[in-house]
Design an enzyme around this catalytic site. Structure first.
Site, PDB file in Angstrom:
ATOM      1  N   GLU A 128       0.698  -1.390  -0.207  1.00 35.11           N
ATOM      2  CA  GLU A 128      -0.207   0.025   0.185  1.00 35.11           C
ATOM      3  C   GLU A 128       0.898   1.141  -0.083  1.00 35.11           C
ATOM      4  O   GLU A 128       0.487   2.161  -0.698  1.00 35.11           O
ATOM      5  CB  GLU A 128      -1.195   0.075   1.043  1.00 35.11           C
ATOM      6  CG  GLU A 128      -2.058  -0.779   0.916  1.00 35.11           C
ATOM      7  CD  GLU A 128      -2.144  -2.293   1.320  1.00 35.11           C
ATOM      8  OE1 GLU A 128      -3.214  -2.945   1.518  1.00 35.11           O
ATOM      9  OE2 GLU A 128      -0.923  -2.737   1.323  1.00 35.11           O
ATOM     10  N   LEU A 129       1.710   1.293   0.690  1.00 32.88           N
ATOM     11  CA  LEU A 129       2.610   2.490   0.924  1.00 32.88           C
ATOM     12  C   LEU A 129       3.422   2.752  -0.569  1.00 32.88           C
ATOM     13  O   LEU A 129       3.572   4.092  -0.889  1.00 32.88           O
ATOM     14  CB  LEU A 129       3.572   2.288   2.054  1.00 32.88           C
ATOM     15  CG  LEU A 129       3.246   2.270   3.437  1.00 32.88           C
ATOM     16  CD1 LEU A 129       4.195   2.568   4.544  1.00 32.88           C
ATOM     17  CD2 LEU A 129       1.991   3.145   3.737  1.00 32.88           C
TER      18      LEU A 129
END
Length: 245
Positions: A128-129
């Site tokens: 996600e990051l």
């Protein structure tokens, strides 16, 4: 979108939405509704799996881009609701990871009590990051529960996707199985967990998640076990097993 088959009292919940079971608004809502219904229904346990080459490839990013801020405002609570419905399930939940389990797909698998991953090309991880978005709070809670604080930090900040053998080594999954044996293995684990008295399992699952159920409930369950024959049954099975060996 979701297919449910009951096998020996165990609900096999199969994501069947598009090519890779991407988590869009409708699928998230369907996951939450299905799992909430199963939690109060008559099944003993749940096996969560996917179809095709993916368990779930995570959030449908195209829908996010196309829908913009308005879609996100509706979508993010639905995504958290889907995660929470799996994580909150008071019955045994086993993930049969048939293929890629990426980002939100990884979180869904991690929300289960036991995770079996098929060998082959599938990978699992939480990038996600790298996409540039933060985790919903419930997703962080799930990853910490599955991997521990240190493991979750490494997985989230690293953002790597892992094949089955690496996933096992890093704690993303509990075991690996050949693709043809995946569902049978997941059903076997689900059946073993479902053999635990349902009230004790639900209570202990909450305790493991850090929910404060109170010692009075623990005392009540001990009293129940002393009176309803489950302890005597365990003792009888243990003695019989020792005699056979």
């Amino acid at each position: 979108m979701i297919e449910v088959e009951v096998i020996d009292g165990i609900a096999v919940v199969r994501l069947a939405h598009g090519k890779v079971n991407a988590l869009d608004l409708e699928l998230c809502q369907a996951i939450e509704t299905t799992l909430r219904d199963l939690d109060t229904g008559g099944v003993r346990a749940v096996v969560l799996t996917g179809s095709g080459r993916a368990f779930s490839a995570g959030v449908d990013l195209e829908r996010i881009v196309d829908g913009g801020a308005g879609y996100v405002a509706t979508y993010l609570p639905a995504l958290s609701g889907a995660f929470r419905a799996v994580f909150d399930l008071g019955k045994p939940a086993v993930a049969a990871i048939n293929g890629h389990a990426i980002a939100g797909g990884c979180v869904l698998a991690a929300a289960c009590d036991h995770r079996v991953m098929a060998t082959g090309p599938g990978t699992i991880g939480v990038p996600e990051l790298l996409v540039g978005v933060p985790f919903p709070e419930v997703a962080l809670e799930i990853m910490r529960s599955a991997l521990g604080p240190v493991g979750a930090r490494r997985a989230i900040l690293g953002g790597r996707n892992h094949p089955a053998a690496e996933a096992l080594a890093h704690g993303f999954v509990d075991e690996v199985a050949e693709p043809g044996e995946l569902l049978d293995r997941a059903l076997s684990v689900a059946g073993r967990l479902a053999a635990i008295p349902a009230d004790t399992f639900r209570h202990t699952k909450g305790q493991l998640r850090g929910e404060a159920a109170g010692e009075q409930e623990t005392l009540r369950l001990w009293r129940t076990a002393a009176a309803d024959g489950r302890i005597e049954s365990f003792m009888a099975r243990t003695v019989a097993s020792r005699r056979r060996s």
